[in-house]
Enzyme design. Sequence first.
Site, PDB file in Angstrom:
ATOM      1  N   THR A   1       1.338  -1.408  -0.372  1.00  0.00           N
ATOM      2  CA  THR A   1       0.049  -0.020  -0.179  1.00  0.00           C
ATOM      3  C   THR A   1       1.256   0.989  -0.028  1.00  0.00           C
ATOM      4  O   THR A   1       1.397   0.823   0.701  1.00  0.00           O
ATOM      5  CB  THR A   1      -1.015  -0.300   1.306  1.00  0.00           C
ATOM      6  OG1 THR A   1      -1.140   1.245   1.517  1.00  0.00           O
ATOM      7  CG2 THR A   1      -0.093  -0.215   2.581  1.00  0.00           C
TER       8      THR A   1
ATOM      9  N   ASP B   1       0.040   3.144   1.073  1.00  0.00           N
ATOM     10  CA  ASP B   1      -0.385   4.766   2.524  1.00  0.00           C
ATOM     11  C   ASP B   1       1.190   4.370   3.713  1.00  0.00           C
ATOM     12  O   ASP B   1       1.198   5.482   4.618  1.00  0.00           O
ATOM     13  CB  ASP B   1      -1.703   4.908   3.572  1.00  0.00           C
ATOM     14  CG  ASP B   1      -2.672   4.521   2.573  1.00  0.00           C
ATOM     15  OD1 ASP B   1      -2.305   5.731   1.694  1.00  0.00           O
ATOM     16  OD2 ASP B   1      -3.644   4.172   2.120  1.00  0.00           O
TER      17      ASP B   1
ATOM     18  N   ARG C   1       3.754  32.701  -4.886  1.00  0.00           N
ATOM     19  CA  ARG C   1       1.827  31.868  -5.015  1.00  0.00           C
ATOM     20  C   ARG C   1       2.465  31.345  -4.585  1.00  0.00           C
ATOM     21  O   ARG C   1       3.312  30.788  -3.818  1.00  0.00           O
ATOM     22  CB  ARG C   1       1.815  30.877  -6.014  1.00  0.00           C
ATOM     23  CG  ARG C   1       0.942  32.403  -7.323  1.00  0.00           C
ATOM     24  CD  ARG C   1      -0.049  31.383  -8.035  1.00  0.00           C
ATOM     25  NE  ARG C   1      -0.439  32.407  -9.070  1.00  0.00           N
ATOM     26  CZ  ARG C   1      -0.833  31.868 -10.502  1.00  0.00           C
ATOM     27  NH1 ARG C   1      -0.546  30.665 -10.655  1.00  0.00           N
ATOM     28  NH2 ARG C   1      -1.111  33.082 -10.804  1.00  0.00           N
TER      29      ARG C   1
ATOM     30  N   ARG D   1      10.526  38.311   4.882  1.00  0.00           N
ATOM     31  CA  ARG D   1      11.687  38.507   4.501  1.00  0.00           C
ATOM     32  C   ARG D   1      12.011  38.037   2.871  1.00  0.00           C
ATOM     33  O   ARG D   1      13.549  37.561   3.170  1.00  0.00           O
ATOM     34  CB  ARG D   1      11.989  37.191   5.149  1.00  0.00           C
ATOM     35  CG  ARG D   1      12.360  36.392   6.975  1.00  0.00           C
ATOM     36  CD  ARG D   1      12.890  35.991   7.117  1.00  0.00           C
ATOM     37  NE  ARG D   1      13.351  34.347   6.725  1.00  0.00           N
ATOM     38  CZ  ARG D   1      12.081  32.971   6.918  1.00  0.00           C
ATOM     39  NH1 ARG D   1      11.077  33.331   7.163  1.00  0.00           N
ATOM     40  NH2 ARG D   1      12.115  32.209   6.326  1.00  0.00           N
TER      41      ARG D   1
ATOM     42  N   GLU E   1      -4.680  13.928   2.923  1.00  0.00           N
ATOM     43  CA  GLU E   1      -5.903  14.443   2.423  1.00  0.00           C
ATOM     44  C   GLU E   1      -6.924  13.909   3.924  1.00  0.00           C
ATOM     45  O   GLU E   1      -7.682  14.123   3.875  1.00  0.00           O
ATOM     46  CB  GLU E   1      -5.970  12.850   1.487  1.00  0.00           C
ATOM     47  CG  GLU E   1      -5.687  11.470   2.377  1.00  0.00           C
ATOM     48  CD  GLU E   1      -6.270  10.766   0.917  1.00  0.00           C
ATOM     49  OE1 GLU E   1      -7.415  10.785   0.387  1.00  0.00           O
ATOM     50  OE2 GLU E   1      -5.996   9.696   1.006  1.00  0.00           O
TER      51      GLU E   1
ATOM     52  N   GLN F   1      -0.319   9.475  -7.821  1.00  0.00           N
ATOM     53  CA  GLN F   1       0.266   9.252  -6.598  1.00  0.00           C
ATOM     54  C   GLN F   1       0.875   7.844  -6.728  1.00  0.00           C
ATOM     55  O   GLN F   1       1.360   7.114  -6.149  1.00  0.00           O
ATOM     56  CB  GLN F   1       0.216   9.439  -5.662  1.00  0.00           C
ATOM     57  CG  GLN F   1      -0.019  11.268  -4.979  1.00  0.00           C
ATOM     58  CD  GLN F   1      -0.580  11.775  -4.389  1.00  0.00           C
ATOM     59  OE1 GLN F   1      -0.409  11.503  -3.235  1.00  0.00           O
ATOM     60  NE2 GLN F   1      -1.676  11.697  -4.326  1.00  0.00           N
TER      61      GLN F   1
HETATM   62  O1  F6P Z   1      -4.579   2.597   0.211  1.00  0.00           O
HETATM   63  C1  F6P Z   1      -4.125   3.570  -0.699  1.00  0.00           C
HETATM   64  C2  F6P Z   1      -5.283   4.591  -1.333  1.00  0.00           C
HETATM   65  O2  F6P Z   1      -4.605   5.479  -2.650  1.00  0.00           O
HETATM   66  C3  F6P Z   1      -5.357   6.020   0.157  1.00  0.00           C
HETATM   67  O3  F6P Z   1      -4.078   6.575  -0.287  1.00  0.00           O
HETATM   68  C4  F6P Z   1      -6.562   6.592  -1.017  1.00  0.00           C
HETATM   69  O4  F6P Z   1      -6.738   6.996   0.359  1.00  0.00           O
HETATM   70  C5  F6P Z   1      -7.589   5.537  -1.183  1.00  0.00           C
HETATM   71  O5  F6P Z   1      -6.622   4.699  -1.651  1.00  0.00           O
HETATM   72  C6  F6P Z   1      -8.428   5.972  -2.738  1.00  0.00           C
HETATM   73  O6  F6P Z   1      -8.906   4.623  -3.166  1.00  0.00           O
HETATM   74  P1  F6P Z   1     -10.014   4.706  -4.777  1.00  0.00           P
HETATM   75  O7  F6P Z   1      -8.450   4.630  -5.562  1.00  0.00           O
HETATM   76  O8  F6P Z   1     -10.439   3.649  -4.225  1.00  0.00           O
HETATM   77  O9  F6P Z   1     -10.098   6.613  -4.702  1.00  0.00           O
END
Ligand code: F6P
Length: 344
Positions: free
Chosen positions: A150, A152, A187, A236, A247, A276
């Site tokens: 994963t 994450d 920005r 600065r 998220e 990502q």
């Molecule tokens: O668990 C991996 C992940 O990419 C999370 O970071 C994200 O919240 C979720 O899956 C998104 O899931 P899906 O592709 O089902 O929208």
Amino acid sequence: MSWKVVEILAAKTAKMMSKGDCRPTMRKIALLTSGGDAPGMNAAIRAVVRKANFHGVETIGISRGFAGLIDEDFRVLTTRDVSDIIQRGGTILRTARSLQFIEEEGQKKGLANLNKHGIEGLIVIGGNGSFRGASRLASMGFPTIGIPGTIDNDLACTDYTIGFDTTVNTVVDAINKIRDTATSHERVFVIEVMGREAGFIALSAGLAGGAESILIPEMGFDIEVVVGKIVRGHNRGKLHSIIIVAEGAGDVMEISREIRELTQLDVRVTILGHIQRGGSPTAFDRIMASRMGAKAVELLITGKSNRMVGIQSNKIVHYDIDYVLSQETNIDLEIYDLAGILAR
Ligand code: F6P
């Protein structure tokens, strides 16, 4: 030497080796990928198939995770089937989040299909949800091993999960590019990254990308502090500001609106999204996935079950899956503090 001769020699070596430290107790195992895909899953699939073949064990690939297990979406995977995939993102087995397998009826159907095909053990590559499914099968008496896959990085008992390193590099690359345009236009950019309820991607990418503030669910945040940093930097002579938001930390549109209101600066939002999850895995992810895949086979064919393979201090380890699921994942406070100190 012809391929045939090479294959005969390899089979002979495999037979000899299997009599050594890793005598297989099974002849046929299965493999599936489940939940969100992650770069490096293919490298793990390749390692599982080839390591199993090395020990004379056949591998069945199950398509679309637990959904394919219920639908009997099975096919034999040979060593040739996993050629040319180590460098590819995604998963050749495809993946799904199966609602049916959460129910007992779906689990029983999956188990019946495994038995029907003479499969003696299963390897599940995925995250939290996938491991809950793996644990269910193990508790029903079916030998099951998990490999953490994963982006994450939100699993306990392992320093890294497959895909995390590639994703962090993808995010850093995006930050570098956004920084160019942020500087040109003077920005503030608020960049949302994935991670579900965890801030690991945000923290690592934020530190590596030199973000000014990193907002993660584990720590919470005060918008006045975020704004204070932006204003001090601006005074600065700093030409841009990069704010990374996990998220799970809050609504990125709301956060940017508040920053705009409180600073009167030009603020833009970038939600990086599924970019990502794709892309060729880094060498780190490929090496780790290869090691984990091989270890999972070793554990399964030597009679272990309900174990998750992990990596700790660069050593391959394994833990009880239920124990892993019961543990909290904690972000490294030292890294969090360091990111704050360096972003000045
Ligand atoms: O668990 C991996 C992940 O990419 C999370 O970071 C994200 O919240 C979720 O899956 C998104 O899931 P899906 O592709 O089902 O929208």
